[in-house]
Motif scaffolding. Structure first.
Motif, PDB file in Angstrom:
ATOM      1  N   GLN A 209       0.759  -1.221  -0.048  1.00 41.71           N
ATOM      2  CA  GLN A 209      -0.031  -0.091  -0.160  1.00 41.71           C
ATOM      3  C   GLN A 209       0.699   1.268  -0.131  1.00 41.71           C
ATOM      4  OE1 GLN A 209      -0.794   2.408   2.843  1.00 41.71           O
ATOM      5  NE2 GLN A 209       0.899   1.625   3.858  1.00 41.71           N
ATOM      6  N   GLY A 210       2.121   1.120   0.617  1.00 42.36           N
ATOM      7  CA  GLY A 210       3.002   2.401   0.616  1.00 42.36           C
ATOM      8  C   GLY A 210       3.574   2.738  -0.645  1.00 42.36           C
ATOM      9  N   TYR A 211       3.978   1.626  -1.232  1.00 45.11           N
ATOM     10  CA  TYR A 211       4.498   1.681  -2.633  1.00 45.11           C
ATOM     11  C   TYR A 211       3.580   2.390  -3.421  1.00 45.11           C
ATOM     12  CZ  TYR A 211       8.033   0.615  -6.156  1.00 45.11           C
ATOM     13  OH  TYR A 211       8.988   0.832  -7.026  1.00 45.11           O
ATOM     14  N   GLU A 212       2.451   1.677  -3.424  1.00 40.74           N
ATOM     15  CA  GLU A 212       1.431   1.948  -4.567  1.00 40.74           C
ATOM     16  C   GLU A 212       0.923   3.491  -4.132  1.00 40.74           C
ATOM     17  OE1 GLU A 212      -2.916   2.441  -5.868  1.00 40.74           O
ATOM     18  OE2 GLU A 212      -1.996   2.500  -3.812  1.00 40.74           O
ATOM     19  N   LEU A 213       1.016   3.863  -2.923  1.00 43.15           N
ATOM     20  CA  LEU A 213       0.776   5.321  -2.752  1.00 43.15           C
ATOM     21  C   LEU A 213       1.632   6.139  -3.470  1.00 43.15           C
ATOM     22  CD1 LEU A 213      -0.497   8.015  -1.241  1.00 43.15           C
ATOM     23  CD2 LEU A 213       0.556   7.079   0.668  1.00 43.15           C
ATOM     24  N   LEU A 214       3.017   5.922  -3.446  1.00 46.61           N
ATOM     25  CA  LEU A 214       4.119   6.530  -3.678  1.00 46.61           C
ATOM     26  C   LEU A 214       4.052   6.691  -5.455  1.00 46.61           C
ATOM     27  CD1 LEU A 214       7.094   5.508  -1.423  1.00 46.61           C
ATOM     28  CD2 LEU A 214       5.576   7.372  -1.452  1.00 46.61           C
ATOM     29  N   MET A 215       3.632   5.386  -5.779  1.00 47.34           N
ATOM     30  CA  MET A 215       3.708   5.549  -7.416  1.00 47.34           C
ATOM     31  C   MET A 215       2.500   6.457  -7.788  1.00 47.34           C
ATOM     32  SD  MET A 215       5.203   3.547  -9.449  1.00 47.34           S
ATOM     33  CE  MET A 215       6.225   2.264  -9.771  1.00 47.34           C
ATOM     34  N   THR A 216       1.363   6.579  -7.112  1.00 51.24           N
ATOM     35  CA  THR A 216       0.383   7.405  -7.520  1.00 51.24           C
ATOM     36  C   THR A 216       0.971   8.896  -7.524  1.00 51.24           C
ATOM     37  OG1 THR A 216      -1.088   5.807  -6.620  1.00 51.24           O
ATOM     38  CG2 THR A 216      -2.102   8.058  -7.076  1.00 51.24           C
ATOM     39  N   MET A 217       1.535   9.230  -6.241  1.00 53.24           N
ATOM     40  CA  MET A 217       2.127  10.541  -6.197  1.00 53.24           C
ATOM     41  C   MET A 217       3.194  10.957  -7.248  1.00 53.24           C
ATOM     42  SD  MET A 217       2.510  11.127  -2.167  1.00 53.24           S
ATOM     43  CE  MET A 217       2.499  12.834  -2.216  1.00 53.24           C
ATOM     44  N   MET A 218       4.024   9.968  -7.501  1.00 56.02           N
ATOM     45  CA  MET A 218       5.152  10.109  -8.604  1.00 56.02           C
ATOM     46  C   MET A 218       4.440  10.455 -10.163  1.00 56.02           C
ATOM     47  SD  MET A 218       7.775  10.234  -7.012  1.00 56.02           S
ATOM     48  CE  MET A 218       8.983  10.331  -8.287  1.00 56.02           C
ATOM     49  N   ARG A 219       3.125   9.959 -10.246  1.00 55.60           N
ATOM     50  CA  ARG A 219       2.533  10.191 -11.450  1.00 55.60           C
ATOM     51  C   ARG A 219       1.568  11.497 -11.417  1.00 55.60           C
ATOM     52  NH1 ARG A 219       1.219   4.434 -11.550  1.00 55.60           N
ATOM     53  NH2 ARG A 219      -0.445   4.832 -10.553  1.00 55.60           N
ATOM     54  N   GLY A 220       1.885  12.156 -10.172  1.00 58.93           N
ATOM     55  CA  GLY A 220       1.072  13.474 -10.061  1.00 58.93           C
ATOM     56  C   GLY A 220       1.879  14.795 -10.585  1.00 58.93           C
ATOM     57  N   THR A 221       1.691  15.755  -9.642  1.00 60.00           N
ATOM     58  CA  THR A 221       2.255  17.064 -10.037  1.00 60.00           C
ATOM     59  C   THR A 221       3.807  16.897  -9.677  1.00 60.00           C
ATOM     60  OG1 THR A 221       1.591  17.830  -7.776  1.00 60.00           O
ATOM     61  CG2 THR A 221      -0.046  18.286  -9.678  1.00 60.00           C
ATOM     62  N   ASP A 222       4.572  18.132  -9.862  1.00 60.37           N
ATOM     63  CA  ASP A 222       5.842  18.342  -9.414  1.00 60.37           C
ATOM     64  C   ASP A 222       5.865  18.378  -7.882  1.00 60.37           C
ATOM     65  OD1 ASP A 222       7.125  18.209 -11.966  1.00 60.37           O
ATOM     66  OD2 ASP A 222       7.183  20.295 -12.336  1.00 60.37           O
ATOM     67  N   ALA A 223       4.819  19.107  -7.376  1.00 59.88           N
ATOM     68  CA  ALA A 223       5.005  19.183  -5.820  1.00 59.88           C
ATOM     69  C   ALA A 223       4.819  18.044  -5.400  1.00 59.88           C
ATOM     70  CB  ALA A 223       3.760  20.163  -5.541  1.00 59.88           C
ATOM     71  N   GLN A 224       3.960  17.055  -5.977  1.00 61.54           N
ATOM     72  CA  GLN A 224       3.792  15.753  -5.242  1.00 61.54           C
ATOM     73  C   GLN A 224       5.175  14.994  -5.114  1.00 61.54           C
ATOM     74  OE1 GLN A 224       0.116  14.776  -7.306  1.00 61.54           O
ATOM     75  NE2 GLN A 224      -0.512  14.098  -5.354  1.00 61.54           N
ATOM     76  N   ARG A 225       5.662  15.313  -6.375  1.00 58.53           N
ATOM     77  CA  ARG A 225       6.990  14.142  -6.551  1.00 58.53           C
ATOM     78  C   ARG A 225       8.121  14.803  -5.683  1.00 58.53           C
ATOM     79  NH1 ARG A 225       4.968  13.782 -11.845  1.00 58.53           N
ATOM     80  NH2 ARG A 225       5.604  15.795 -12.560  1.00 58.53           N
ATOM     81  N   GLU A 226       7.948  15.967  -5.400  1.00 55.06           N
ATOM     82  CA  GLU A 226       9.187  16.705  -4.501  1.00 55.06           C
ATOM     83  C   GLU A 226       8.836  16.266  -2.985  1.00 55.06           C
ATOM     84  OE1 GLU A 226       9.102  21.104  -4.691  1.00 55.06           O
ATOM     85  OE2 GLU A 226       9.621  20.589  -6.899  1.00 55.06           O
ATOM     86  N   MET A 227       7.688  15.984  -2.707  1.00 52.70           N
ATOM     87  CA  MET A 227       7.227  15.390  -1.350  1.00 52.70           C
ATOM     88  C   MET A 227       7.537  14.135  -1.160  1.00 52.70           C
ATOM     89  SD  MET A 227       3.089  16.762  -1.057  1.00 52.70           S
ATOM     90  CE  MET A 227       2.540  15.645   0.329  1.00 52.70           C
ATOM     91  N   VAL A 228       7.381  13.212  -2.348  1.00 59.19           N
ATOM     92  CA  VAL A 228       7.844  12.076  -2.063  1.00 59.19           C
ATOM     93  C   VAL A 228       9.346  11.704  -1.825  1.00 59.19           C
ATOM     94  CG1 VAL A 228       8.108   9.729  -3.251  1.00 59.19           C
ATOM     95  CG2 VAL A 228       6.072  11.070  -3.427  1.00 59.19           C
ATOM     96  N   GLN A 229      10.093  12.601  -2.607  1.00 57.04           N
ATOM     97  CA  GLN A 229      11.693  12.675  -2.489  1.00 57.04           C
ATOM     98  C   GLN A 229      12.018  13.181  -1.153  1.00 57.04           C
ATOM     99  OE1 GLN A 229      14.220  11.446  -4.800  1.00 57.04           O
ATOM    100  NE2 GLN A 229      15.318  11.609  -2.849  1.00 57.04           N
ATOM    101  N   ASP A 230      11.472  14.136  -1.063  1.00 53.78           N
ATOM    102  CA  ASP A 230      11.736  14.741   0.561  1.00 53.78           C
ATOM    103  C   ASP A 230      11.539  13.682   1.722  1.00 53.78           C
ATOM    104  OD1 ASP A 230      12.218  16.810   2.728  1.00 53.78           O
ATOM    105  OD2 ASP A 230       9.968  16.309   3.213  1.00 53.78           O
TER     106      ASP A 230
END
Ligand code: FE2
Ligand code: FE2
Length: 328
Positions: free
Chosen positions: A176-197
């Motif tokens: 569930q964690g990985y799937e949530l991150l995959m979803t965020m990585m397909r989203g906006t730049d701000a979401q991708r930054e949140m994941v990397q942070d």
């Protein structure tokens, strides 16, 4: 610690045939069960390990629990709710496993609240964004899987059996964690930054979950000889790194370690050294959230007093009724 010693004795005064039977059971890779004789050191080591594991499951509900009311959708809320409830269940199985060793659950809880027993250092870090929920599932539950899958073959029967069930749920947690991150990585730049942070903040503390390096882990050798533990801290850490690197590539995030690279000769990844001084600090109570976690746990314990009293009164009433019925 309240430890019932019925049917057991210390190694010094135990008849040698009991020790022999114990050694033989371990050597044949069979299970020690609650009624079997076991050396005091084995029992104490297990109680400490199982209690610490149980405490970690219960305290571990807090960092993610904080996000249940702020989950961005009904679906995410339902998933997170289920996950946090699973952790409560893991705590319960494990306290029960500790009870089969003669430990008293109220006593274990008291030890946690008084700071005499520990829980995993990882839960003393804050969850700053919803991406942390995903990264905890991916890293923390992933590390838990590396640690716990070998424990399904632990020499103590009730602990090993609890682990089988727990591991099935941990693999859902990781997904569930990985799937949530995959979803965020397909989203906006701000979401991708949140994941990397979130990845940057959780990577090193996750590596520390496996404990200090082998040469600074004095109890490990005995635990391995007793087959309570099957692999060393460093071996498990290495497995976690090897498992996680390709997942990070697929996700499109960078793990924050400039020394991380594939070592062709070893057939494994080389990686940097965690900050062991930080681990020491967090274990000794000085992590970012130690005080907050313990305060919350204490409050929950006090707020739950009426539930324990009501359950005890109900059990007493049932017992009296059964006794009356038997007498009639
Ligand atoms: Fe768990
Ligand atoms: Fe979990």
């Amino acid at each position: 610690m309240t430890v019932r010693q019925a049917g057991t004795s210390s190694a010094d005064d135990a008849p040698p045939e009991l020790q022999e039977r114990f050694d033989d059971t371990i050597a044949r890779d069979q299970r020690i069960e609650p009624r079997d004789w076991m050396p005091d050191g084995y029992r104490k080591t297990l109680i400490r390990q199982v209690a610490q594991h149980a405490h970690s499951e219960i305290i571990g509900m807090q960092p993610e629990g904080e996000w249940i009311t702020r989950a961005p959708s009904l679906r995410r809320k339902a998933i997170l709710f289920a996950k946090v409830q699973d952790e409560a269940g893991h705590g319960l199985y494990l306290y029960s496993a500790a009870e089969t060793l003669g430990a008293d659950r109220a006593d274990l809880t008291e030890r946690l609240l008084e700071g005499r027993q520990k829980y995993s250092s990882i839960f003393n870090y804050p969850t700053l964004s919803f991406a942390d929920v995903g990264v905890i599932g991916w890293f923390v539950d992933g590390a838990a899987i590396c640690n716990q899958v070998p424990l399904c073959r632990s020499s103590y029967g009730p602990y090993a059996r609890a682990m089988v069930r727990i591991c099935k749920e941990e693999s859902f947690h990781q997904r569930q964690g990985y799937e949530l991150l995959m979803t965020m990585m397909r989203g906006t730049d701000a979401q991708r930054e949140m994941v990397q942070d979130a990845v940057n903040r959780w990577w090193w503390p996750s590596l520390m979950m496996f404990g200090p390096p082998d040469d600074a882990s004095p109890n490990s050798a005995q635990s391995m000889a007793w087959k309570i533990k099957r692999h060393s801290n460093d071996e498990l850490r290495q497995r976690f790194v090897d498992m996680t690197v390709p997942q990070a590539e697929k996700l499109g995030v960078t793990l924050p370690d400039s020394e991380l690279r594939w070592n062709e000769e070893r057939g494994r990844h080389d990686f940097g050294t965690p900050d062991w001084a930080e681990l020491k600090r967090v274990i000794s109570g000085d992590g970012p959230c130690n005080a907050e976690r313990m305060e919350r746990r204490r409050a929950a314990h006090e707020e739950g007093a009426w539930v324990r009293e009501a359950a005890a009164a109900h059990a007493a009433k049932q017992a009296a009724r059964t006794k009356k019925g038997a007498a009639a």
